[in-house]
Design a protein around this motif. Structure first.
Motif, PDB file in Angstrom:
ATOM      1  N   MET A 333      -2.779   0.566 -10.895  1.00  0.00           N
ATOM      2  CA  MET A 333      -3.951   0.084 -10.161  1.00  0.00           C
ATOM      3  C   MET A 333      -3.996  -1.435 -10.300  1.00  0.00           C
ATOM      4  O   MET A 333      -4.395  -1.970 -11.336  1.00  0.00           O
ATOM      5  CB  MET A 333      -5.228   0.718 -10.708  1.00  0.00           C
ATOM      6  CG  MET A 333      -5.323   2.211 -10.461  1.00  0.00           C
ATOM      7  SD  MET A 333      -6.813   2.976 -11.176  1.00  0.00           S
ATOM      8  CE  MET A 333      -6.306   3.098 -12.911  1.00  0.00           C
ATOM      9  N   ALA A 334      -3.539  -2.149  -9.269  1.00  0.00           N
ATOM     10  CA  ALA A 334      -3.402  -3.600  -9.359  1.00  0.00           C
ATOM     11  C   ALA A 334      -3.920  -4.270  -8.102  1.00  0.00           C
ATOM     12  O   ALA A 334      -3.684  -3.792  -6.981  1.00  0.00           O
ATOM     13  CB  ALA A 334      -1.938  -3.977  -9.586  1.00  0.00           C
ATOM     14  N   LEU A 335      -4.619  -5.383  -8.284  1.00  0.00           N
ATOM     15  CA  LEU A 335      -5.114  -6.205  -7.188  1.00  0.00           C
ATOM     16  C   LEU A 335      -4.450  -7.578  -7.287  1.00  0.00           C
ATOM     17  O   LEU A 335      -4.521  -8.231  -8.332  1.00  0.00           O
ATOM     18  CB  LEU A 335      -6.638  -6.325  -7.245  1.00  0.00           C
ATOM     19  CG  LEU A 335      -7.295  -7.142  -6.135  1.00  0.00           C
ATOM     20  CD1 LEU A 335      -8.623  -6.499  -5.724  1.00  0.00           C
ATOM     21  CD2 LEU A 335      -7.553  -8.589  -6.576  1.00  0.00           C
ATOM     22  N   GLU A 348      -3.916  -4.854  -2.357  1.00  0.00           N
ATOM     23  CA  GLU A 348      -4.147  -3.848  -3.390  1.00  0.00           C
ATOM     24  C   GLU A 348      -2.981  -2.868  -3.435  1.00  0.00           C
ATOM     25  O   GLU A 348      -2.435  -2.498  -2.381  1.00  0.00           O
ATOM     26  CB  GLU A 348      -5.434  -3.062  -3.088  1.00  0.00           C
ATOM     27  CG  GLU A 348      -6.678  -3.919  -2.983  1.00  0.00           C
ATOM     28  CD  GLU A 348      -7.876  -3.114  -2.503  1.00  0.00           C
ATOM     29  OE1 GLU A 348      -7.686  -1.934  -2.148  1.00  0.00           O
ATOM     30  OE2 GLU A 348      -8.994  -3.671  -2.491  1.00  0.00           O
ATOM     31  N   SER A 349      -2.624  -2.448  -4.624  1.00  0.00           N
ATOM     32  CA  SER A 349      -1.648  -1.376  -4.744  1.00  0.00           C
ATOM     33  C   SER A 349      -2.276  -0.085  -4.214  1.00  0.00           C
ATOM     34  O   SER A 349      -3.496   0.024  -4.064  1.00  0.00           O
ATOM     35  CB  SER A 349      -1.212  -1.194  -6.199  1.00  0.00           C
ATOM     36  OG  SER A 349      -2.287  -0.677  -6.976  1.00  0.00           O
ATOM     37  N   THR A 350      -1.428   0.876  -3.933  1.00  0.00           N
ATOM     38  CA  THR A 350      -1.933   2.155  -3.411  1.00  0.00           C
ATOM     39  C   THR A 350      -2.926   2.797  -4.372  1.00  0.00           C
ATOM     40  O   THR A 350      -3.982   3.292  -3.964  1.00  0.00           O
ATOM     41  CB  THR A 350      -0.758   3.106  -3.154  1.00  0.00           C
ATOM     42  OG1 THR A 350       0.146   2.508  -2.217  1.00  0.00           O
ATOM     43  CG2 THR A 350      -1.245   4.433  -2.600  1.00  0.00           C
ATOM     44  N   ALA A 351      -2.610   2.764  -5.663  1.00  0.00           N
ATOM     45  CA  ALA A 351      -3.489   3.383  -6.660  1.00  0.00           C
ATOM     46  C   ALA A 351      -4.804   2.638  -6.779  1.00  0.00           C
ATOM     47  O   ALA A 351      -5.866   3.255  -6.958  1.00  0.00           O
ATOM     48  CB  ALA A 351      -2.782   3.446  -8.017  1.00  0.00           C
ATOM     49  N   PHE A 352      -4.780   1.303  -6.676  1.00  0.00           N
ATOM     50  CA  PHE A 352      -6.028   0.533  -6.749  1.00  0.00           C
ATOM     51  C   PHE A 352      -6.890   0.826  -5.529  1.00  0.00           C
ATOM     52  O   PHE A 352      -8.111   1.026  -5.656  1.00  0.00           O
ATOM     53  CB  PHE A 352      -5.725  -0.965  -6.832  1.00  0.00           C
ATOM     54  CG  PHE A 352      -6.941  -1.809  -7.112  1.00  0.00           C
ATOM     55  CD1 PHE A 352      -7.209  -2.254  -8.399  1.00  0.00           C
ATOM     56  CD2 PHE A 352      -7.826  -2.156  -6.104  1.00  0.00           C
ATOM     57  CE1 PHE A 352      -8.336  -3.029  -8.662  1.00  0.00           C
ATOM     58  CE2 PHE A 352      -8.955  -2.918  -6.351  1.00  0.00           C
ATOM     59  CZ  PHE A 352      -9.199  -3.357  -7.649  1.00  0.00           C
TER      60      PHE A 352
END
Length: 358
Positions: A333-335, A348-352
């Motif tokens: 989870m990364a922005l 944004e990453s997919t998880a974020f």
């Protein structure tokens, strides 16, 4: 109304000196948290504060039980921070890590299981990122003038960079679980866990709170955070991500933090400019030079704040393209915030995106 307990000055030994950049970061974090809280929640929240690792720490506990011994809780927190510093400080000659660094030996050196565990966490991130995260990069940081010895406005010579690179490499550090020990592949490496220690400290304070039976809390050390449960309004903890701008303090994005740690790495609080070029304190261990891409900051959410701390640094080193690819490959989870002149681009990453959308 609950108020913060009085805290003696410098109640905990630090991992590093109080730099201007650190004080600014702490001020921004505190401002962001207060601006999102409102008077209502604070009136029903226990706030404990202090200093550690060259910065500040804070703990918020909404609706604390009447049976909670606040003085005892504060003492437990202080003791835990003292333990962290006794193991990992590079500014205390007596710490486990300082003694390891001072030893001119490639033999196994006994340390605590906790220090081995944190070194293993760092090495795991180093392995996945092919050394973008490297706890031996300190000599290069110092060479570029971002360490304890402040340099003038002169860039290091390539020969000095090359010589320093020879003693930098995450794979030069070895760990052993039983009996717990660390070993150097060459005697002149220097290990600095500052890029993961604040996150680890947050995790340790969370453990102290949970051992006391507290299940709703927000813990912060120098801008790295971990939230569990709900705030005093019964809502998720709302945390501001700062706009990466050295000229002004502003909120970029607000995220709800529930049962997660959060860490941000950026280039906007510790840098210098020379002949119109900006040099960040973030050093790429592969080149021995400050990173040169457009990535201004990375915020990572993870179950453990120590991992979020390490990953935020690693992704900042990797840059927007490689960093985003790795984040998506590993479900992080990364922005990411890129700077193009005065304009910012947020990705944004997919998880974020999935977490924020939820």
């Amino acid at each position: 109304m609950l108020t913060s307990m009085p805290v003696p000055t410098l109640s905990s030994p630090s991992l590093g000196p109080h730099s201007l950049a650190q004080r600014l970061l702490v001020g921004v974090a505190a401002l962001a948290l207060l601006s999102l809280s409102g008077c209502g929640p604070r009136e029903h929240t226990l706030n404990l504060v202090g200093t550690t690792m060259g910065t500040s720490w804070s703990v918020q506990v909404p609706h604390p039980p009447g049976s909670l011994d606040q003085a005892d809780l504060y003492a437990r927190i202080s003791a835990e921070l003292d333990t962290v510093n006794a193991r990992m400080s590079t500014y205390r000659a007596s710490s486990e890590l300082s003694r390891f660094n001072a030893a001119a030996s490639t033999d196994w050196i006994a340390v605590s299981p906790a220090l081995v565990h944190l070194a293993d966490t760092a090495i795991a991130v180093s392995t996945v990122t092919d050394g973008a995260f490297d706890v031996t990069v300190g000599p290069l940081v110092n060479l570029w003038g971002f360490g304890p010895e402040v340099k003038g406005d002169q860039l290091p010579a390539q020969a000095d960079i090359d010589a320093t690179l020879a003693r930098v490499g995450w794979d030069l550090l070895r760990t052993r679980a039983e009996p717990p020990a660390l070993r150097k592949a060459r005697p002149d490496i220097d290990v600095d866990l500052s890029a993961i220690a604040k996150g680890y400290g947050v995790d340790r304070l969370a453990a102290v709170l949970e051992a006391a039976g507290i299940t709703d809390y927000l813990v912060e050390i120098g801008g790295e955070l971990r939230g569990r449960g709900r705030n005093a309004d019964g809502e998720p903890w709302r945390i501001a991500i700062e706009r990466p701008d050295a000229r002004r303090r502003a909120v970029l994005r607000v995220v709800a933090l529930t049962d997660l740690g959060m860490a941000t790495s950026g280039d906007y609080r510790n840098f210098f400019e020379l002949d119109g070029k900006r040099y960040s304190h973030t050093i790429d261990p592969a080149t021995g030079r400050p990173v040169e891409h457009q990535l201004a900051s990375v915020t990572v959410l993870a179950e453990r704040c120590a991992e979020a701390d390490a990953w935020a640094t690693a992704l900042l080193v990797l840059g927007p393209a490689r960093g985003m690819a790795l984040a998506n490959d590993h479900g992080l989870m990364a922005l990411f915030v890129e700077r193009f002149g005065d304009e910012l681009r947020i990705t944004e990453s997919t998880a974020f995106a999935r977490m924020a959308g939820g």
